[in-house]
Design a protein around this motif. Structure first.
Motif, PDB file in Angstrom:
ATOM      1  N   ALA A   1       0.771  -1.140   0.139  1.00  3.17           N
ATOM      2  CA  ALA A   1       0.070  -0.111   0.220  1.00  3.17           C
ATOM      3  C   ALA A   1       0.767   1.380  -0.408  1.00  3.17           C
ATOM      4  CB  ALA A   1      -1.003   0.412   1.280  1.00  3.17           C
TER       5      ALA A   1
ATOM      6  N   PRO B   1       3.377   4.369  -0.978  1.00  2.11           N
ATOM      7  CA  PRO B   1       2.863   5.450  -2.646  1.00  2.11           C
ATOM      8  C   PRO B   1       4.077   4.380  -3.641  1.00  2.11           C
ATOM      9  CG  PRO B   1       2.367   6.155  -0.349  1.00  2.11           C
ATOM     10  CD  PRO B   1       3.130   5.468   0.025  1.00  2.11           C
TER      11      PRO B   1
ATOM     12  N   ASP C   1       1.920   2.394  -5.921  1.00  5.67           N
ATOM     13  CA  ASP C   1       0.316   2.481  -6.208  1.00  5.67           C
ATOM     14  C   ASP C   1       0.660   2.285  -8.567  1.00  5.67           C
ATOM     15  OD1 ASP C   1       0.084   3.683  -4.120  1.00  5.67           O
ATOM     16  OD2 ASP C   1      -0.589   5.617  -5.029  1.00  5.67           O
TER      17      ASP C   1
ATOM     18  N   GLY D   1       6.249   7.622  -8.462  1.00  8.85           N
ATOM     19  CA  GLY D   1       5.708   7.724  -7.141  1.00  8.85           C
ATOM     20  C   GLY D   1       7.532   8.764  -6.234  1.00  8.85           C
TER      21      GLY D   1
END
Length: 366
Positions: free
Chosen positions: A55, A57, A60, A97
């Protein structure tokens, strides 16, 4: 027969505020490689390590899944989670990210090999458990398997179950990349010492072997150095951290191997890990022997991703290879829908933190 010493993770970690940097800091020729490919989702890289906080970033948009192989054991949330998250981000960190990884467009599967007891202490991974994890990586379609862990063994010989798993990868045309170890001695680690495994030691920014990076005659014919000093990566809770070790160096090489496999597909070829391993070893920058230099510590030389790509492009790596590893068609890439498979776990909050673990906090394999 009682199990041998536990496998250990090979890293030391320092948490930092968010860095917004990537692996090209210490491997600048990656920028040239990225002009050719960021990876291909048909290429699968398996990470056998602590669990990763997917989870974060940094992940992502990443095509990365995690398989639950804990069997009901408490998952590692301390050193194992920090190590696994960092290693995974060095490979799969997305470029929009906070942390840029080596092969952001390759598909990945994280197979945790460590658990945690109620008191927070780490549950070691046996060579049998590592063998099972390798077999699972083969079953889900891995092309490259990253093992940033190992156990010191003077013989360099794995126990029979692990030897069979390594041989399975050889037969299936799957490349294992493993850390050389952090004791700073001429001492081999399992599985890195196995000749079909690509062993990875750690270098500083100038390409010189770091003092803690292991070397051994058993590594020389199939080992390479890669940057392993204070590499920026993801940390649990949405944070970032810097970590040093052969663990981090191995992750970089696994990512480059994934890019090379992706480039083979782009060229209209099958994935050929024999050629990939040969290109990495043949393209490495050799140590120049001087009175002040011990070239044994440099293994087979320093990783040169651009030269490895040139060798693959020219087809020279396949011609030069004397390995028995077969060329393979594209494996089913990290198949979805497996029992126990999960997507990103719940992430924690972000924030600054400063914490350190010593070089001795390596994750063990029994």
């Amino acid at each position: 027969m009682p199990p041998r010493h536990p496998l250990k993770q090979h890293a030391r970690i320092l948490l930092r505020p968010r860095l917004h940097r990537g692996v090209e800091e210490q491997l600048p020729d990656l920028r040239r490689v990225w002009s050719l490919t960021f990876g291909d989702p048909r290429v699968c890289i398996a990470v056998l390590d602590g669990p990763a906080e997917l989870a974060h970033p940094a992940f992502d948009g990443a095509l990365v899944r995690q398989v639950d192989v804990s069997g009901g054991a408490k998952p590692a949330r301390g050193a194992g989670l920090r190590h696994g998250t960092h290693v995974a981000s060095l490979i799969f960190g997305q470029h929009d990210g906070p942390m840029r990884g080596v092969a952001p467009k390759c598909r990945g599967v994280v197979i945790p090999i460590y658990g945690e007891r109620d008191d927070g202490s780490l549950v070691p991974c046996s060579q049998m458990d590592l063998a099972r994890a390798i077999s699972l990586a083969v079953a889900v379609g891995a092309n490259v398997i990253n093992i940033s862990a190992g156990v010191h063994d003077e013989t360099g010989e794995p126990e029979p179950p692990l030897a069979r798993a390594i041989r399975l990868c050889e037969d299936q045309g799957i490349l294992i990349v493993a850390a050389a170890g952090n004791e700073g001695c001429a001492c081999p680690h399992v599985p890195a010492a196995s000749p079909t495994v690509l062993a990875v030691g750690a270098a500083d920014g100038a390409g010189n072997p770091l003092g803690f990076s292991n070397w051994s005659e058993l590594y020389r014919g199939h080992g390479v150095l890669a940057p392993g000093d204070a590499l920026a990566g993801a940390a649990p809770g949405g944070q970032t951290q810097r970590a040093s070790g052969t663990s981090m160096a191995a992750a970089l090489v696994s990512g480059v191997a994934g890019l090379l496999a992706s480039w083979q597909l782009r060229l209209g070829r099958n994935i050929d890990v024999r050629a990939i391993k040969t290109a990495i070893l043949t393209g490495a920058v050799r140590c120049e022997e001087t009175a002040a230099t011990d070239c044994q510590r440099s293994l087979g030389g320093r990783l040169d991703a651009s030269t490895a790509f040139a060798l693959i492009s020219q087809g020279e790596a396949s011609a030069m290879s004397n390995s028995n590893l077969p060329q393979t068609s594209v494996n089913s890439p990290c198949a979805h829908g497996l029992a126990g498979e999960s997507g990103p776990a719940d992430g924690g909050g972000r924030g600054d933190a400063t914490a350190a673990t010593s070089a001795g906090d390596n994750l063990p394999v029994r």
